[in-house]
Every structure is written in C-alpha cells, then in structure tokens.
Design an enzyme around this catalytic site. Structure first.
Site, PDB file in Angstrom:
ATOM      1  N   HIS A  19       0.844  -1.203   0.000  1.00 32.81           N
ATOM      2  CA  HIS A  19       0.000   0.000   0.000  1.00 32.81           C
ATOM      3  C   HIS A  19       0.879   1.254   0.000  1.00 32.81           C
ATOM      4  O   HIS A  19       0.575   2.241  -0.665  1.00 32.81           O
ATOM      5  CB  HIS A  19      -0.886   0.036   1.247  1.00 32.81           C
ATOM      6  CG  HIS A  19      -1.892  -1.062   1.322  1.00 32.81           C
ATOM      7  ND1 HIS A  19      -1.798  -2.114   2.203  1.00 32.81           N
ATOM      8  CD2 HIS A  19      -3.029  -1.268   0.609  1.00 32.81           C
ATOM      9  CE1 HIS A  19      -2.832  -2.914   2.046  1.00 32.81           C
ATOM     10  NE2 HIS A  19      -3.586  -2.436   1.078  1.00 32.81           N
ATOM     11  N   LYS A  33      -0.945  -6.578  -8.243  1.00 34.81           N
ATOM     12  CA  LYS A  33      -1.227  -7.901  -7.666  1.00 34.81           C
ATOM     13  C   LYS A  33      -2.674  -8.299  -7.947  1.00 34.81           C
ATOM     14  O   LYS A  33      -2.978  -9.463  -8.119  1.00 34.81           O
ATOM     15  CB  LYS A  33      -0.973  -7.908  -6.156  1.00 34.81           C
ATOM     16  CG  LYS A  33      -1.083  -9.317  -5.589  1.00 34.81           C
ATOM     17  CD  LYS A  33      -0.646  -9.388  -4.163  1.00 34.81           C
ATOM     18  CE  LYS A  33      -1.743  -9.062  -3.217  1.00 34.81           C
ATOM     19  NZ  LYS A  33      -2.831 -10.054  -3.186  1.00 34.81           N
ATOM     20  N   ASP A  34      -3.564  -7.287  -7.985  1.00 38.20           N
ATOM     21  CA  ASP A  34      -4.966  -7.556  -8.305  1.00 38.20           C
ATOM     22  C   ASP A  34      -5.192  -7.258  -9.785  1.00 38.20           C
ATOM     23  O   ASP A  34      -5.879  -6.310 -10.165  1.00 38.20           O
ATOM     24  CB  ASP A  34      -5.865  -6.691  -7.422  1.00 38.20           C
ATOM     25  CG  ASP A  34      -5.729  -7.054  -5.958  1.00 38.20           C
ATOM     26  OD1 ASP A  34      -6.014  -8.210  -5.614  1.00 38.20           O
ATOM     27  OD2 ASP A  34      -5.285  -6.206  -5.169  1.00 38.20           O
TER      28      ASP A  34
END
Ligand code: PAF
Length: 282
Positions: free
Chosen positions: A37, A149-150
């Site tokens: 993040h 990652k997503d």
C-alpha cells in the site's frame, strides 16, 4: 494529516484542493496496510500534489462472510503509517456513510469476470465496482492508484472508468514482494508461521511456469507440474493457475509473444486465500 469520516468532509477538502489548483491522487484501500500500500502512496505522492487514502473494508465485495469477519483491522497502525508517509487526508467512512441504502444496481463486467477471481468469488467485482465508483464520485481524484497484484481488479476498474466516463487516470503500481518472493497482502497477517513456506508455492510456481513457457514448454505440461507441486501439501488448495491475456483476461493455452500475457494463481493456504500473478512477456 486530516482524518475525514463523511462524504461531505471529503468533498469540501477536495474542493479546496481544486480551488488551489492542486492535482489529487487517490489510493483506495481496505486497511491493514503494508509496504505494498505504501508503494501506492509513494507513486501517488510522486505523481500528484495532494494524496488522499481511503480505508474501508467493503462488505459488498466479500462473497464469503467469514473472510469479511476475519479481514485484518489495524486502523491505529494504518493511520500512523500514513501520517508518517505525509499523506494529506484519510477517508475512514463507516458502512452507513458508504451504503445509506443497499445498492440496487448490479455491475456485470462480462468476459472480464467469467474467469479467475470472478468465477471463484461470484459477485466480488460487482462489489468492487460499486464501491470504487462511489469513492471516485466522492473524491473526484485526477489519478487513482491500484496494485498489479490484483490484475483482474485493474482490468475491471479500467472498464468501469471508461464505461462511466470517470475523469480519472488509473495508475497501475508493480507488486511489492517480501525478500523470499511472497507478494505482500493484508491477508498474509492471517498466515500461521508454519504456513509461510507453503504460501511461497504461489510465487515459486509462477516463476517456474514463466521460465518454462519462455523456454518453449507446453502450457498444459507446465500446469500439470505446478498442480503436482501444490498437491504435496495437504492443507494447500489450488483454486486456479491460468495463463491469460493481461488486459482482456481471456484464458490462453500457450505463449503468444505479440500479446501481453500473465500467469495468475489463487490458492488457499490453510484458511487463508492468497492470489498472485506474474507478467510473462511485457
Ligand atoms: O484492492 C482493494 O483493496 C479493494 O478491492 C478496493 C479497491 C479498495 C475496493 O474496496
């Protein structure tokens, strides 16, 4: 750093930024923040003049109520990290603020969500799409930052932005990995120490499959080897291991150097569901 709890507070904060002619970068999160993040925040700080992060564990994107209940919550730590990182404001709404009414609208992203996460988590991308649309309408950022990652989420959000004409640039930030290759994820906090070694099977298998594909190996043989590797662990359950077109999410059965392709994996390690992906040729 301002902590904003209502839509109105965010709107007036952002209006002031616009009046001051500052560009707004937005990082939506569900909290339990980690270095991945913070990488999104770093990109936001480098690319825009004011950065807003949201922390909201969005119930509508969890198809499994147990996963929602157990999603890690570390708000105090999150706020401290963001403050130290020089974020301008954090939006921390409660459920009522985001969902005063249960949404009636249903979003269907077509072929983008018939595979991978969309197939294994029915309704997930409807929930992601609804909440991201709401957040973009509240913050009205110039740029919004999402992790690679997503991968499928990125494809869905790019479509959402085009289909609803949101005036925002979607910026995709590379996955951050631990020293051993494990992709950082809030869910890693729920991994038992004994399961970490098993969790590494995800990245190991992605790296192996990419290397074999680039050497000219057959995708079906490669996948069979990966499935065998996963089956060594009794409490690891592979959900999918697929080669896809990185933008259209179409399943592919071999290397096509002219297209952007990625390998995507999802597996349960004990009770924790992890996902990861690697790009093959771009
Ligand atoms: O990637 C996430 O953390 C979530 O899916 C998002 C984009 C914050 C929407 O809830």
């Amino acid at each position: 750093m301002k902590i904003l709890r209502t839509k109105d507070a965010v709107k007036s904060f952002c209006q002031n930024l616009v009046n001051d002619k500052l560009s707004i970068g937005f990082v939506p999160t569900m909290g339990a923040l980690h270095q991945g993040h913070l990488e999104l925040v770093k990109y936001a700080k480098e690319n825009t003049e004011a950065v807003i992060v949201s922390i909201f564990v969005n119930p509508t994107q969890f198809n499994n109520p147990d996963d929602f209940d157990k999603y890690p919550k570390t708000l105090d730590n999150d706020l401290e990290l963001l403050n130290n990182f020089g974020v301008d404001a954090v939006f921390v709404p409660d459920n009522q603020e985001i969902y005063p009414l249960t949404p009636t609208l249903k979003l269907d992203f077509g072929t983008l969500e018939r595979v991978l996460e969309g197939a294994f988590r029915p309704g997930h991308f409807n929930g992601v799409g609804i909440v991201v649309a709401k957040l973009l309408n509240i913050v009205k950022p110039h740029k919004a930052f999402f992790g690679q990652k997503d991968l499928q989420q990125v494809a869905v959000i790019k479509t959402l932005v085009i289909d609803f004409s949101f005036d925002v640039e979607v910026v995709v930030v590379p996955t951050v990995r631990d020293h051993d290759g494990l992709a950082l994820s809030s869910r890693n906090l729920r991994l038992e120490p004994k399961d970490r070694e098993k969790a590494l099977t995800l990245y190991r298998s992605l790296s192996f499959a990419k290397a074999e594909l680039l050497k000219g190996g057959s995708w079906l043989d490669i996948r069979a080897k990966v499935e065998a590797d996963f089956s060594r662990w009794p409490d690891v359950k592979l959900e999918y291991f697929e080669l896809v077109h990185s933008g259209q999410m179409l399943l592919m059965d071999g290397l096509h150097p002219e297209m952007p392709q990625s390998i995507c994996v999802a597996a349960f390690v004990g009770e924790v569901r992890l996902i990861d992906n690697i790009s093959v040729n771009h």
